[in-house]
Design a protein around this motif. Structure first.
Motif, PDB file in Angstrom:
ATOM      1  N   UNK A  25       0.838  -1.202   0.000  1.00 32.73           N
ATOM      2  CA  UNK A  25       0.000   0.000   0.000  1.00 32.73           C
ATOM      3  C   UNK A  25       0.871   1.249   0.000  1.00 32.73           C
ATOM      4  N   UNK A  26       1.870   1.288   0.860  1.00 32.24           N
ATOM      5  CA  UNK A  26       2.739   2.461   0.955  1.00 32.24           C
ATOM      6  C   UNK A  26       3.516   2.674  -0.342  1.00 32.24           C
ATOM      7  N   UNK A  27       3.981   1.592  -0.966  1.00 35.89           N
ATOM      8  CA  UNK A  27       4.691   1.710  -2.234  1.00 35.89           C
ATOM      9  C   UNK A  27       3.767   2.195  -3.350  1.00 35.89           C
ATOM     10  N   UNK A  28       2.535   1.682  -3.363  1.00 37.57           N
ATOM     11  CA  UNK A  28       1.573   2.101  -4.385  1.00 37.57           C
ATOM     12  C   UNK A  28       1.263   3.592  -4.251  1.00 37.57           C
ATOM     13  N   UNK A  29       1.055   4.047  -3.033  1.00 38.91           N
ATOM     14  CA  UNK A  29       0.790   5.464  -2.808  1.00 38.91           C
ATOM     15  C   UNK A  29       2.000   6.317  -3.188  1.00 38.91           C
ATOM     16  N   UNK A  30       3.183   5.856  -2.799  1.00 40.83           N
ATOM     17  CA  UNK A  30       4.399   6.585  -3.164  1.00 40.83           C
ATOM     18  C   UNK A  30       4.502   6.737  -4.680  1.00 40.83           C
ATOM     19  N   UNK A  31       4.310   5.638  -5.394  1.00 40.17           N
ATOM     20  CA  UNK A  31       4.426   5.673  -6.845  1.00 40.17           C
ATOM     21  C   UNK A  31       3.444   6.632  -7.486  1.00 40.17           C
ATOM     22  N   UNK A  32       2.188   6.581  -7.048  1.00 38.55           N
ATOM     23  CA  UNK A  32       1.182   7.442  -7.656  1.00 38.55           C
ATOM     24  C   UNK A  32       1.382   8.909  -7.281  1.00 38.55           C
ATOM     25  N   UNK A  33       1.842   9.173  -6.070  1.00 37.98           N
ATOM     26  CA  UNK A  33       2.129  10.561  -5.685  1.00 37.98           C
ATOM     27  C   UNK A  33       3.229  11.144  -6.568  1.00 37.98           C
ATOM     28  N   UNK A  34       4.251  10.349  -6.857  1.00 40.47           N
ATOM     29  CA  UNK A  34       5.329  10.815  -7.737  1.00 40.47           C
ATOM     30  C   UNK A  34       4.798  11.074  -9.145  1.00 40.47           C
ATOM     31  N   UNK A  35       4.006  10.155  -9.677  1.00 39.29           N
ATOM     32  CA  UNK A  35       3.447  10.343 -11.016  1.00 39.29           C
ATOM     33  C   UNK A  35       2.594  11.606 -11.092  1.00 39.29           C
ATOM     34  N   UNK A  36       1.774  11.824 -10.090  1.00 40.77           N
ATOM     35  CA  UNK A  36       0.869  12.983 -10.089  1.00 40.77           C
ATOM     36  C   UNK A  36       1.655  14.285 -10.018  1.00 40.77           C
ATOM     37  N   UNK A  37       2.645  14.347  -9.144  1.00 45.38           N
ATOM     38  CA  UNK A  37       3.443  15.563  -9.020  1.00 45.38           C
ATOM     39  C   UNK A  37       4.191  15.846 -10.323  1.00 45.38           C
TER      40      UNK A  37
ATOM     41  N   UNK B  74       2.887  14.619 -22.032  1.00 46.34           N
ATOM     42  CA  UNK B  74       2.563  13.389 -22.741  1.00 46.34           C
ATOM     43  C   UNK B  74       3.305  12.185 -22.195  1.00 46.34           C
ATOM     44  N   UNK B  75       4.581  12.397 -21.867  1.00 51.21           N
ATOM     45  CA  UNK B  75       5.368  11.295 -21.309  1.00 51.21           C
ATOM     46  C   UNK B  75       4.869  10.913 -19.923  1.00 51.21           C
ATOM     47  N   UNK B  76       4.522  11.911 -19.101  1.00 51.70           N
ATOM     48  CA  UNK B  76       4.017  11.616 -17.758  1.00 51.70           C
ATOM     49  C   UNK B  76       2.696  10.867 -17.821  1.00 51.70           C
ATOM     50  N   UNK B  77       1.848  11.249 -18.762  1.00 50.25           N
ATOM     51  CA  UNK B  77       0.592  10.518 -18.946  1.00 50.25           C
ATOM     52  C   UNK B  77       0.891   9.080 -19.363  1.00 50.25           C
ATOM     53  N   UNK B  78       1.877   8.897 -20.218  1.00 48.37           N
ATOM     54  CA  UNK B  78       2.259   7.540 -20.638  1.00 48.37           C
ATOM     55  C   UNK B  78       2.719   6.698 -19.450  1.00 48.37           C
ATOM     56  N   UNK B  79       3.454   7.321 -18.522  1.00 49.51           N
ATOM     57  CA  UNK B  79       3.899   6.579 -17.344  1.00 49.51           C
ATOM     58  C   UNK B  79       2.701   6.149 -16.494  1.00 49.51           C
TER      59      UNK B  79
END
Length: 404
Positions: free
Chosen positions: A63-75, A221-226
């Protein structure tokens, strides 16, 4: 270890901490959700109610890793200017206050489905308020549309909000099962939300066209791809931990920014809301403190869809949906996928009822306040309470029909 009258002290500490999670200030003293949860954990540790090893064992690493990953993608996506561009494009296309409100509802829902609803409301709310002001339109309806859209849209995927990420990590659900079951729920509830918003939105009037916003198209565009790759990987590789996938793609995302946009990873980290991870870590330890208590026994005794739905709705509006889900999850076996889906849907939809029920709702109201726009709580309650009840009931009905 000192004994403290069974589980009474543990129950008191945990409930008191939960009660304070959405208190923003006591007199002149500010409070933070993450610090409150962490403080409650420290109290449990100091009293010997929870051992350090048990607290660490309670942490859901995925859970913590999933949240970390998505927070990075969003920022990373936000830093490209993508959110500002989408909001100004919406204003240019909408032209009228009613279309702006309905467009804000749809845009907020789509963005929240893939990039965390908390981030969506923080980034969209100020821009839409400025757009409404330029067109002499009441900004309250667009703000409520952002709130309702963010909560409802986030139902559809495990990437939509923190509690869904937790549910994916802790249950036997796959991403495909999650999306297949809850996307129809989100779609139906979004239509219902639009019907609720129509009476408070004038059909006449015209919005001033906002100046075009420059943004880095390649970066966006690249961030959306990630984000898309992360979602597809969750679908294709259900047996790999969701957190492992999200964190891995986030690291590659950061490496790409450093190599191709000369943006240091530390700059992205500086904008990440680390308090979300602290909050969850604290909640995991707090629930561990309830081991062997009457409260946890009561949670584990909840049986059947009506009880679970009612309990989820009520608890979400008492302590917010994230703590409610972490607590109620303690009574659910991982293989009870129908119950996990019900928990995800009702806890999220309950977030439209009150500012307490969802962090996204509270964040939107605070973002509006920063722009000198006051959203009347009475208006929110008059729309949000019946909307949350109707959509939660619809969710229960749809899931009952589709899952048997």
């Amino acid at each position: 270890m000192i004994e403290f009258g069974g589980g009474l002290v543990a129950t008191f500490v945990v409930l008191a901490t939960f009660a304070l999670l959405f208190v923003r200030r006591i007199g002149r003293y500010p409070l933070s959700r993450s610090v409150t949860a962490a403080t409650g954990t420290v109290v449990l540790l100091a009293l010997g109610i929870v051992s350090p090893s048990r607290a660490l064992e309670s942490m859901s690493v995925q859970t913590l890793l999933l949240l970390f990953g998505m927070l990075v993608h969003v920022v990373a996506l936000a830093r490209s200017g993508f959110y500002e561009w989408t909001a100004t494009r919406l204003v240019a296309i909408a032209r009228t206050p009613r279309r702006l409100t309905l467009g804000a509802l749809a845009l907020s829902a789509v963005l929240s489905a893939f990039a965390l609803n908390d981030a969506t409301v923080l980034l969209l709310t100020p821009i839409l308020i400025v757009a409404a002001d330029r067109g002499d339109a009441d900004p309250v309806a667009p703000v409520l549309a952002v709130v309702f859209g963010a909560n409802i849209g986030s139902v559809a995927t495990p990437l939509g909000n923190p509690q869904n990420a937790f549910i994916l990590a802790e249950s036997d659900l796959t991403t495909l099962e999650f999306v297949t079951a809850l996307t129809p729920v989100a779609a139906v509830c979004l239509v219902v939300a639009a019907l609720f918003l129509l009476p408070i939105t004038p059909s006449d009037g015209a919005l001033a066209v906002a100046d075009p916003v420059e943004f880095d198209r390649v970066w966006a565009g690249t961030s959306i791809c990630f984000v898309v790759v992360t979602f597809l990987a969750l679908l294709i590789f259900p047996h790999i931990g969701a957190g492992t996938i999200a964190a891995s793609t986030a690291v590659v995302h950061l490496a790409w920014l450093q190599g191709f946009r000369r943006v240091a990873g530390d700059e992205i980290f500086a904008d990440v809301d680390w308090s979300v991870l602290v909050l969850f870590a604290g909640l995991f330890a707090l629930v561990a403190g309830l081991d062997g208590t009457a409260l946890l026994d009561a949670v584990e005794s909840i049986d059947g869809e009506p009880q679970l739905a009612a309990g989820t709705f009520a608890l979400s509006n008492l302590v917010s949906n994230v703590p409610a889900v972490v607590l109620l999850a303690a009574g659910l076996p991982a293989e009870a996928t129908a119950d996990w889906l019900l928990l995800a849907a009702v806890s999220t939809l309950a977030g439209n009822a009150t500012p307490i029920a969802s962090a996204a709702t509270l964040l939107a109201l605070e973002a509006a306040s920063d722009e000198d726009v006051r959203v009347p709580i009475r208006t929110l309650l008059l729309l949000g309470v019946p909307l949350s009840i109707v959509t939660s009931a619809l969710a229960v009905g749809i899931l009952s029909l589709t899952l048997g």
